[in-house]
Design a protein around this motif. Structure first.
Motif, short mmCIF file in Angstrom:
data_model
loop_
_atom_site.label_atom_id
_atom_site.label_comp_id
_atom_site.label_asym_id
_atom_site.label_seq_id
_atom_site.Cartn_x
_atom_site.Cartn_y
_atom_site.Cartn_z
N PRO A 260 -14.16 -6.64 2.85
CA PRO A 260 -12.99 -6.80 2.44
C PRO A 260 -12.62 -5.87 0.99
CG PRO A 260 -14.84 -9.24 3.20
CD PRO A 260 -15.93 -7.72 3.05
N GLN A 261 -11.82 -6.36 0.91
CA GLN A 261 -11.07 -4.98 0.36
C GLN A 261 -11.19 -5.21 -0.89
OE1 GLN A 261 -6.79 -4.28 0.72
NE2 GLN A 261 -6.69 -3.70 2.63
N HIS A 262 -11.63 -6.42 -1.81
CA HIS A 262 -11.98 -6.40 -2.99
C HIS A 262 -13.54 -5.71 -3.07
CE1 HIS A 262 -12.56 -10.46 -1.25
NE2 HIS A 262 -13.70 -10.55 -1.81
N VAL A 263 -13.78 -6.77 -2.30
CA VAL A 263 -15.57 -6.27 -2.84
C VAL A 263 -15.72 -4.55 -2.55
CG1 VAL A 263 -17.98 -6.30 -1.72
CG2 VAL A 263 -16.66 -8.49 -1.91
N SER A 264 -15.35 -3.95 -1.94
CA SER A 264 -14.63 -2.40 -0.98
C SER A 264 -14.25 -2.14 -2.55
CB SER A 264 -13.85 -1.97 -0.02
OG SER A 264 -14.17 -2.87 1.15
N LYS A 265 -12.96 -2.74 -2.97
CA LYS A 265 -12.85 -1.80 -4.78
C LYS A 265 -13.48 -1.58 -5.52
CE LYS A 265 -9.17 -2.16 -8.21
NZ LYS A 265 -7.85 -2.64 -8.21
N SER B 211 -13.24 1.07 5.79
CA SER B 211 -12.28 0.04 5.16
C SER B 211 -13.15 0.86 3.06
CB SER B 211 -12.72 -1.22 4.76
OG SER B 211 -14.50 -1.56 4.71
N LEU B 212 -14.90 0.76 3.16
CA LEU B 212 -15.01 1.26 1.93
C LEU B 212 -14.37 2.64 1.73
CD1 LEU B 212 -18.87 0.45 2.27
CD2 LEU B 212 -17.17 -0.92 0.20
N LEU B 213 -14.13 3.90 2.56
CA LEU B 213 -14.34 5.14 2.40
C LEU B 213 -12.84 4.83 1.49
CD1 LEU B 213 -15.66 6.94 5.25
CD2 LEU B 213 -16.31 7.06 3.18
N LEU B 214 -11.52 4.22 2.58
CA LEU B 214 -10.45 4.00 2.33
C LEU B 214 -9.95 3.44 0.83
CD1 LEU B 214 -8.78 3.48 5.92
CD2 LEU B 214 -8.96 5.53 4.90
N GLN B 215 -10.67 2.79 0.35
CA GLN B 215 -10.58 2.31 -0.77
C GLN B 215 -10.62 3.29 -2.36
OE1 GLN B 215 -9.60 -0.76 -1.84
NE2 GLN B 215 -9.40 -1.56 -0.21
N ALA B 216 -11.88 3.97 -1.52
CA ALA B 216 -11.52 5.45 -2.77
C ALA B 216 -10.73 6.23 -2.80
CB ALA B 216 -12.87 6.60 -2.20
N LYS B 217 -9.58 6.56 -1.51
CA LYS B 217 -8.82 7.51 -1.64
C LYS B 217 -7.25 6.06 -2.26
CE LYS B 217 -5.27 9.06 2.10
NZ LYS B 217 -4.27 8.70 0.80
N LYS B 218 -7.56 5.06 -1.97
CA LYS B 218 -6.00 4.11 -3.07
C LYS B 218 -6.26 3.91 -3.87
CE LYS B 218 -4.89 0.71 0.17
NZ LYS B 218 -4.93 -0.50 1.11
N HIS B 219 -7.83 4.58 -4.35
CA HIS B 219 -7.90 3.69 -5.98
C HIS B 219 -7.91 5.08 -7.78
CE1 HIS B 219 -7.21 -1.12 -5.35
NE2 HIS B 219 -8.50 -0.07 -4.40
N PHE B 220 -8.17 5.93 -6.42
CA PHE B 220 -8.69 6.88 -7.28
C PHE B 220 -7.21 8.43 -6.63
CE2 PHE B 220 -12.30 4.58 -7.18
CZ PHE B 220 -12.68 4.37 -8.64
N ASP B 221 -7.00 8.84 -7.71
CA ASP B 221 -6.08 10.53 -7.27
C ASP B 221 -7.09 10.90 -6.21
OD1 ASP B 221 -4.78 10.26 -10.89
OD2 ASP B 221 -4.20 9.38 -8.75
#
Length: 472
Positions: A205-210, A235-245
């Protein structure tokens, strides 16, 4: 309409399509067609935008195929990783879908052509097999060719009707791509939520991935690359892209996945979030017995939600005790519970400046035997930075209150107070076990109940429900 309202409307529409079109077909079985069609539309529009290069006089979808020269094709494949002829674009295929009596075979030929276009190029490995699970001849679509074509046409028309905004106006990357990526993630999460136990095997889930991404990236202004040894749909890898430059992840995103279908979902997910083929490397295979990237430079950030307490070959393979990943601990994870095998694998791949955040089954923090020895090894070598006991019911397919183990190889403070246990429950810690990593025994969370605001911001779970209580 605000962006939030637009996303909500799009999500309602796409889930309605997924349910209406599938008819009597099981939703889990039908997911490949909806997800695959969404991906097909995205890469078609993304490719057309690239070819048109902001030239209003060019409308790629309206061009004849024979206008494409070998040089144009070669340059496009080197840049985008694949090639799509005008006649093969999603928009053109969808427009004639209802009247196309050979739709199912035409789609199969188009998908094969897109994959084969990368053959002999550096992108070949990343493109090959992307559409393997989109079986246009499957009886799941219907028993006759007409039935198959009717259902395929309905999927194409439904996805064609989704409003992602005008790809030719404004900033394509920040608007169009975000909506496609969100829609894909939404579909995957809904399929996971409705899939029971198997759902949790391929989506976090996205909130945990973040949170996991924040833990792995904490205080790192720049990392060489980020890795997930059991990457699921990515999904875990993509959270790093989404929340960091994007610029602080220098060499891209790496992962390995055992399940072939999920492996394809992860690669599609990378493209849908505009990560080009040369910035990701997702491999298929068993991480524990046939790991990839073992000869690569260690990773500065590792995120993972591996399968809980699965069986593995363990001591039945006498060579594994000498494996560089497992040998330092002096013992292998039990054959019936591979949890610590994944932990030791991640630790081995971690760089000297990096950090790993791993979701773990709580049993590994209090079970005896080989797991107790591995715990002692981690503590004695000062690798454990933080342990977070999450609340129950946060993951698809399980009610278990799992934990996040954070590992680091660069801790300098070896005092017990440098270790930070974190407990969480609906209101306050009660009976959930929270391992205090100064010892190999388990403690009730009440032992660590007197917690307050000393946690760095990325460690606070204020957006998770139930709320947590923290101490140090």
């Amino acid at each position: 309409m605000t962006s939030i309202q637009q996303r909500a409307a799009l999500q309602r529409q796409i889930w309605a399509i997924a349910n209406d079109v599938r008819g009597a077909v099981d939703g889990w079985d039908f997911k490949q067609y909806v997800l695959g069609t969404l991906f097909y539309r995205f890469i078609s529009e993304n490719f057309a935008i690239y070819i048109e290069a902001d030239d209003d006089s060019i409308h790629y979808a309206g061009l004849p195929d024979n206008i494409i020269t070998p040089d144009i094709k070669d340059d496009a494949i080197k840049t985008k990783g694949y090639f799509i002829y005008p006649s093969q674009l999603f928009a053109n295929v969808a427009a004639r879908a209802n009247s196309n009596e050979s739709l199912n075979t035409d789609l199969a030929d188009i998908f094969a052509a897109i994959e084969n276009s990368a053959s002999g190029y550096p992108s070949g490995r990343d493109i090959k097999g992307l559409f393997a699970d989109f079986d246009t001849t499957s009886n799941r679509l219907g028993t006759t060719v007409k039935d198959k074509n009717t259902r395929l046409a309905a999927v194409l028309k439904g996805v064609a009707g989704l409003d992602f905004g005008d790809a030719h106006s404004g900033d394509f990357e920040s608007n169009h791509i975000d909506l496609f990526g969100d829609a894909y993630e939404f579909l995957i999460s809904n399929y996971a939520a409705n899939a029971g136990k198997s759902g949790g095997e391929f989506f976090t889930p996205q909130h945990v991935s973040k949170l996991i991404a924040q833990l792995a990236m904490h205080k790192q202004t720049r990392v060489n690359k980020i890795y997930d040894p059991a990457c699921g749909s990515g999904s875990l890898l993509l959270q790093a892209k989404k929340h960091f430059d994007a610029h602080i992840i220098e060499d891209g995103f790496y992962g390995q996945e055992l399940n072939h279908t999920t492996y394809n979902l992860a690669r599609m997910n990378m493209f849908l979030h505009n990560i080009n083929y040369d910035k990701f490397n997702i491999q298929l295979g068993d991480t524990l017995i046939a790991p990839h990237f073992d000869g690569d430079k260690p990773f500065d950030a590792i995120v993972s939600n591996p399968p809980y307490s699965v069986k593995w070959i363990g001591s039945d393979d006498p060579t594994l005790i000498n494996d560089d990943r497992f040998a330092p601990a002096g013992v292998l994870a039990p054959k019936s519970k591979a949890d610590f095998a994944f932990v030791l694998h991640a630790l081995s791949y971690l760089s000297g400046k990096g950090r790993a955040a791993i979701v773990c089954f709580p049993g590994i923090f209090y079970r005896s035997g080989a797991e107790a020895k591995i715990r002692q090894y981690l503590v004695d070598n000062n690798y454990v930075e933080t342990i977070i006991a999450l609340a129950p019911n946060l993951f698809f397919g399980t009610t278990i209150a799992v934990t996040i183990l954070v590992l680091s190889k660069h801790k300098t403070d070896t005092t017990p107070s440098s270790l930070m246990p974190v407990a969480c429950s609906k209101k306050k810690p009660t009976t959930t076990c929270c391992w205090i990593p100064t010892s190999t025994r388990s403690w009730p969370c009440s032992t660590a109940r007197r917690m307050s605001s000393t946690l760095p911001v990325p460690y606070r779970l204020s957006r998770l429900q139930p709320m947590i209580t923290t101490s140090r």
